[in-house]
Design an enzyme around this catalytic site. Structure first.
Site, PDB file in Angstrom:
ATOM      1  N   ALA A  94     -29.030  43.892  22.380  1.00 53.10           N
ATOM      2  CA  ALA A  94     -28.586  43.007  23.465  1.00 53.10           C
ATOM      3  C   ALA A  94     -27.885  41.773  22.912  1.00 53.10           C
ATOM      4  O   ALA A  94     -27.359  40.968  23.676  1.00 53.10           O
ATOM      5  CB  ALA A  94     -29.775  42.588  24.316  1.00 53.10           C
ATOM      6  N   LYS A  95     -27.911  41.622  21.593  1.00 50.85           N
ATOM      7  CA  LYS A  95     -27.219  40.497  20.945  1.00 50.85           C
ATOM      8  C   LYS A  95     -27.554  39.180  21.631  1.00 50.85           C
ATOM      9  O   LYS A  95     -26.694  38.354  21.875  1.00 50.85           O
ATOM     10  CB  LYS A  95     -25.717  40.779  20.891  1.00 50.85           C
ATOM     11  CG  LYS A  95     -25.413  42.070  20.114  1.00 50.85           C
ATOM     12  CD  LYS A  95     -23.950  42.452  20.056  1.00 50.85           C
ATOM     13  CE  LYS A  95     -23.695  43.679  19.196  1.00 50.85           C
ATOM     14  NZ  LYS A  95     -24.271  44.947  19.719  1.00 50.85           N
ATOM     15  N   PHE A  96     -28.857  39.013  21.954  1.00 50.63           N
ATOM     16  CA  PHE A  96     -29.344  37.812  22.623  1.00 50.63           C
ATOM     17  C   PHE A  96     -28.993  36.568  21.820  1.00 50.63           C
ATOM     18  O   PHE A  96     -28.965  36.594  20.585  1.00 50.63           O
ATOM     19  CB  PHE A  96     -30.867  37.863  22.770  1.00 50.63           C
ATOM     20  CG  PHE A  96     -31.377  38.905  23.724  1.00 50.63           C
ATOM     21  CD1 PHE A  96     -30.966  38.929  25.055  1.00 50.63           C
ATOM     22  CD2 PHE A  96     -32.296  39.864  23.303  1.00 50.63           C
ATOM     23  CE1 PHE A  96     -31.468  39.884  25.940  1.00 50.63           C
ATOM     24  CE2 PHE A  96     -32.807  40.818  24.185  1.00 50.63           C
ATOM     25  CZ  PHE A  96     -32.384  40.827  25.497  1.00 50.63           C
TER      26      PHE A  96
END
Lengths: 275, 275
Positions: A94-96
């Site tokens: 999710a590449k938060f």
């Protein structure tokens, strides 16, 4: 309690596999047989998992493809992760990235609500983003160092003190991995094989998540060569479209299995040749 | 068709307001009167919107707080955005970042499924992330330049060719804003007032989203001074916790309204003094 690092290593040994399958369903690409069901995303993901669970060492659903179907997609993802065998780590891609108290909400989403073991994070906001994800040893993150896409160099190759930015990220990650209880790994795209070697040198103990094999045309030889950590944790070598869309017919589950077996064996052959 | 830029400007004029309220509900902080309802997040958000819609020029829900409640939270967010008056732009704060075909799925999630007008994006992957979000003039993005959190400098201040990284991002954004149909703006935290002025110099035409006012203690004077674009699009000055948690009692809606009015008027007074 098992650390994320150990869970990953154990799954790699058990299935003799460094392969990770990306669970990235796009509605228009789903086989007709699945699209006519009540919950196409879940039906698709379930069939892929049933046919590949003994061949892989991890799964990596990318949140984008589930969120693209709104709440129904998120519900399907939640259910699918619950059905994935417990001994296989699930990496939520999710590449938060966000400020402290917001990153905490994302960590809750990833680990408590969706049931993932690890998540991918973006380093642009610094340590504040990582802390809530790495406050428990059973959790892991893979921090973006060098991504696999064509415009990756626009920021990641900017020169900082004589070195590209992505190498600074690798160094920061190596430090954070020591400071925090969880496992900090790195994302390094197989589409940039030179960079793989550079990052391995700077972070010898950090597990790698290597996207870009398959549809994106990455370099498997270098992924295998520079992938493992100094103490033998293999890389998470991810392929999504090359496996999950191996067939658009009703045999897509079996076709995915064959494609997964093929890639796993290619990886293992490469490991033998490089050994 | 109205561009995002025009929609924002029109709402700012109509309500004489540069204020944006952050819709960031955290379950344990919700008033008791809301927690006992069937859909606490929606009930809370709805009351906040009903009490502030004529005072603000935009809303900014942060995806983290909705995703932290899983599919139910995402459904509530979808419903809440549908209920927000059409003339008020909704900025989905999700700091999205991914490779091309995945960014496309996120754009679908943000604009088609959740119904937002704009989204925040993280620049680490370069233009590939932005393109699907800016392929239509009615859509906007705010690209992270300088975030409001304490560890922001770890990457954002690294020196690249004699200038900090965040200024490179501002320059790239100014170029991309010309190349692509949608509106490209920038996120610059009010907690770094000097940086606000620097970024405004480098990108005179790009709308600003300015977080960090209120709970994070940002500098309102500088936000007002450097906020507007050269052609008069005001900044999106965001406050979340200072407004939505103004009271924990059953009067929280009215308390939020009062806090929003107070901040809007403070901003307007500052505008007059700076004029």
């Amino acid at each position: 309690m098992t650390t994320f690092r150990e869970k990953l290593r154990t799954a790699q040994h058990a299935h003799c596999s460094w392969l990770c399958v990306g669970l990235d369903p796009v509605m228009p690409r789903l086989p007709e047989v699945v699209r006519s069901t009540e919950d196409p995303l879940l039906a698709f993901g379930r069939t892929i998992v049933e046919n590949t669970a003994d061949v892989v060492s991890a799964y990596k659903p990318n949140l984008a493809f589930w969120l693209a179907e709104g709440a129904a997609g998120v519900r399907a993802l939640q259910q699918l992760i619950e059905e994935i065998p417990d001994d296989l780590p699930v990496i939520l891609d999710a590449k938060f990235n966000d400020v402290g108290h917001t990153a905490q909400a994302y960590a809750r989403a990833a680990f408590e609500k969706l049931g993932a073991d690890a998540a991918t994070l973006n380093p642009y906001l610094g340590l504040d983003t990582l802390r809530p994800f790495l406050d428990a040893a059973e959790h892991g993150v893979f921090l973006l160092a060098r991504t696999s896409n064509p415009s990756a160099p626009q920021l990641q190759d900017l020169e900082v003190e004589g070195r590209p930015l992505y190498q600074h990220v690798a160094q920061l990650a190596a430090r954070w991995n020591v400071e925090l209880p969880g496992t900090c790994g790195l994302v390094v795209g197989a589409t940039y094989p030179e960079e793989l070697g550079m990052v391995r040198e700077m972070a010898p103990r950090l597990p790698f998540l290597i996207p870009g094999i398959g549809a994106q045309g990455g370099d498997l030889l270098r992924a295998v060569e520079h992938g493992p950590t100094a103490d033998g944790v293999g890389p998470v070598i991810n392929s999504s479209r090359g496996i999950i869309y191996a067939s658009a017919g009703p045999d897509f589950g079996n076709a995915a299995r064959k494609a997964a077996l093929r890639l796993r064996d290619q990886i293992n052959q490469q490991r033998e040749e490089s050994a």
